[in-house]
Design an enzyme around this catalytic site. Structure first.
Site, PDB file in Angstrom:
ATOM      1  N   ASN A  41       4.754  16.777  15.868  1.00 32.58           N
ATOM      2  CA  ASN A  41       5.581  17.955  15.802  1.00 32.58           C
ATOM      3  C   ASN A  41       5.438  18.827  14.765  1.00 32.58           C
ATOM      4  O   ASN A  41       6.744  20.048  14.737  1.00 32.58           O
ATOM      5  CB  ASN A  41       6.832  16.964  14.913  1.00 32.58           C
ATOM      6  CG  ASN A  41       7.361  15.715  16.255  1.00 32.58           C
ATOM      7  OD1 ASN A  41       7.556  16.589  17.679  1.00 32.58           O
ATOM      8  ND2 ASN A  41       7.947  15.074  15.344  1.00 32.58           N
ATOM      9  N   THR A  42       4.181  19.007  14.406  1.00 26.90           N
ATOM     10  CA  THR A  42       3.662  20.472  13.841  1.00 26.90           C
ATOM     11  C   THR A  42       2.489  21.412  14.849  1.00 26.90           C
ATOM     12  O   THR A  42       1.965  20.302  15.728  1.00 26.90           O
ATOM     13  CB  THR A  42       2.871  20.016  12.464  1.00 26.90           C
ATOM     14  OG1 THR A  42       3.680  19.235  11.976  1.00 26.90           O
ATOM     15  CG2 THR A  42       2.407  21.324  11.675  1.00 26.90           C
ATOM     16  N   LYS A  51      -4.423   7.996  11.171  1.00 30.68           N
ATOM     17  CA  LYS A  51      -3.605   7.934  11.776  1.00 30.68           C
ATOM     18  C   LYS A  51      -3.875   8.882  13.210  1.00 30.68           C
ATOM     19  O   LYS A  51      -3.679   9.995  12.377  1.00 30.68           O
ATOM     20  CB  LYS A  51      -2.056   8.203  11.322  1.00 30.68           C
ATOM     21  CG  LYS A  51      -1.110   7.284  12.346  1.00 30.68           C
ATOM     22  CD  LYS A  51       0.225   7.045  11.229  1.00 30.68           C
ATOM     23  CE  LYS A  51       1.148   6.864  12.088  1.00 30.68           C
ATOM     24  NZ  LYS A  51       2.448   6.385  11.268  1.00 30.68           N
ATOM     25  N   SER A 110       0.673  13.642  14.471  1.00 29.75           N
ATOM     26  CA  SER A 110       1.733  14.385  14.833  1.00 29.75           C
ATOM     27  C   SER A 110       2.675  14.690  15.821  1.00 29.75           C
ATOM     28  O   SER A 110       1.666  16.298  15.838  1.00 29.75           O
ATOM     29  CB  SER A 110       2.623  14.552  13.154  1.00 29.75           C
ATOM     30  OG  SER A 110       3.817  15.173  13.804  1.00 29.75           O
ATOM     31  N   ASN A 136       0.379   6.542  16.071  1.00 27.79           N
ATOM     32  CA  ASN A 136       1.453   7.556  15.742  1.00 27.79           C
ATOM     33  C   ASN A 136       2.538   7.830  17.018  1.00 27.79           C
ATOM     34  O   ASN A 136       2.336   7.563  17.788  1.00 27.79           O
ATOM     35  CB  ASN A 136       1.353   9.207  15.628  1.00 27.79           C
ATOM     36  CG  ASN A 136       2.213  10.100  14.700  1.00 27.79           C
ATOM     37  OD1 ASN A 136       3.219   9.623  14.713  1.00 27.79           O
ATOM     38  ND2 ASN A 136       1.983  10.251  13.547  1.00 27.79           N
ATOM     39  N   PHE A 147       7.764  17.268   9.917  1.00 32.37           N
ATOM     40  CA  PHE A 147       7.036  16.985   8.543  1.00 32.37           C
ATOM     41  C   PHE A 147       8.400  17.656   7.385  1.00 32.37           C
ATOM     42  O   PHE A 147       8.307  18.269   6.328  1.00 32.37           O
ATOM     43  CB  PHE A 147       6.298  17.603   8.041  1.00 32.37           C
ATOM     44  CG  PHE A 147       4.430  17.106   8.681  1.00 32.37           C
ATOM     45  CD1 PHE A 147       4.691  15.754   8.752  1.00 32.37           C
ATOM     46  CD2 PHE A 147       3.298  17.197   8.557  1.00 32.37           C
ATOM     47  CE1 PHE A 147       3.748  15.144   9.730  1.00 32.37           C
ATOM     48  CE2 PHE A 147       2.388  16.240   9.002  1.00 32.37           C
ATOM     49  CZ  PHE A 147       2.808  15.221   9.590  1.00 32.37           C
ATOM     50  N   ASN A 182      11.335  11.616  17.403  1.00 32.78           N
ATOM     51  CA  ASN A 182      12.058  12.154  16.625  1.00 32.78           C
ATOM     52  C   ASN A 182      11.267  14.033  16.847  1.00 32.78           C
ATOM     53  O   ASN A 182       9.761  13.955  17.269  1.00 32.78           O
ATOM     54  CB  ASN A 182      12.450  11.938  15.239  1.00 32.78           C
ATOM     55  CG  ASN A 182      10.706  11.986  15.031  1.00 32.78           C
ATOM     56  OD1 ASN A 182       9.637  12.839  14.360  1.00 32.78           O
ATOM     57  ND2 ASN A 182       9.500  11.189  14.746  1.00 32.78           N
TER      58      ASN A 182
END
Length: 352
Positions: free
Chosen positions: A174-175, A210, A172, A239, A114, A110
């Site tokens: 993805n940011t 996390k 994460s 994660n 967010f 993915n």
């Protein structure tokens, strides 16, 4: 898995993964999914940083980003539920497509970024949450924020009165540059602000951190030191990963974080190392590739006090939750453990 659930999963897999996820949430809210109710026993009951769990099998963040299915999820057999990630302001996330099934690998990639409806919407739903469930929130930061560290504290301050625990998500992939906050100095400052916000809540709640699986041993050691110094309650390991070794599925080269079965071994090694670094004294939650009772049991024996899952539900359905809890109970009985706590870390050395 019942025949009806198998048919439902087959139908969902005919849709785009993100559309299928939305349909699954809608089915949950309509009561069309398995409802196992509480799954517990004397062996399964677990104390996690002061949280009294009926069993140690939790739902990882990302499944219910906006806290829209709290009631049905609380009846699905989980010992605890984590919703989010939630940011101060709503944001759309990254462009679609941004969710990919890796069926041959039993994995998921993915790059959501967010996407969520913001802390105002989440707080309104959490205020009406089931009171007989253990529910936490994954805290996030807006992509265009001028002070991402402050964002985490803001979300906690706004939603914390309705929570049993909170998770600081700086891992994460993805940011952009979010993982830079895992560095010792930046992380210490961020956690200081979050803990100050926690202290203003009507009641203190556990705060977890996390972390990513793609960290060096030196970085893990730094994080363990910061975690102890900051006063947080525990660490969630891990994660999603950026690693792609050994994948076979067509979508293997998509950008984003990889979760599911391919993450199991690496995330479990990180977990075991953290258990060693913290002397087994800090509560740890094992995440990454949990798809069976034996997977959950392996995480616990590597050092986890509880586990979480998400990606395996894509392939095995919601009945997997109660299957794992019941299977874990049987494994503990088989090996002579009276409680989950007795089994924690008993095979840590196998992963080091």
């Amino acid at each position: 898995m019942t025949m009806l659930e198998r048919l439902g999963l087959g139908l969902l897999h005919r849709f785009d993964p993100e559309a299928a996820h939305g349909l699954a949430l809608r089915a949950l809210r309509m009561g069309l999914t398995p409802s196992a109710g509480p799954v517990t026993s004397a062996r399964l009951r677990t104390d996690l940083a002061g949280l009294r769990l009926p069993n140690p099998v939790g739902l990882a963040a990302g499944f219910d980003k906006n806290a829209k299915a709290l009631g049905p999820l609380s009846r699905a057999g989980f010992g605890f539920i984590e919703v989010g990630a939630v940011t101060p302001r709503p944001q759309p996330g990254n462009p679609r497509p941004r969710l990919f099934r890796l069926t041959e690998d039993r994995g998921v990639i993915n790059r959501f970024g967010f996407n969520n409806e913001g802390m105002e919407a989440a707080a309104a739903r959490l205020a009406n949450r089931p009171r007989d469930a253990v529910i936490g929130l994954n805290l996030g930061a807006n992509k265009d924020s001028d002070d991402r560290a402050e964002d985490f504290a803001r979300v906690l301050a706004h939603c914390g009165a309705h929570l049993d625990f909170a998770t600081v998500n700086v891992s994460s992939p993805n940011t952009e540059k979010l993982r830079d906050l895992q560095g010792a100095e930046a992380l210490m400052g961020l956690l200081k602000g979050v803990m100050e916000a926690r202290d203003w809540l009507p009641r203190p709640i556990p705060v977890f951190l996390k972390i990513a699986p793609d960290l060096s041993d030196a970085e893990l050691s730094e994080i363990a030191d910061v975690a102890r110094a900051s006063g947080i309650s525990g660490i969630i390991a891990t994660n999603t990963t950026l690693d792609r070794d050994g994948l076979r599925s067509d979508a293997r080269d998509q950008a984003g974080g990889l979760s599911g079965r391919p993450l199991f071994e690496n995330s479990t090694r990180v977990l075991a190392r953290l258990s060693q670094l913290t002397g087994g004294e800090m509560p740890l939650i094992g995440v990454g590739g949990v798809g069976s009772a034996e997977d959950a049991y392996a995480k616990i024996r590597a050092g986890a006090h509880a586990v979480q899952l998400y990606s395996a539900l894509v392939y095995e359905g919601l009945s997997l939750v109660s299957d794992i809890a019941k299977g874990l109970d049987a494994a503990l009985e088989r090996d002579g453990f009276a409680t989950v706590a007795e089994a924690v870390g008993t095979k840590r050395g196998d992963w080091l």
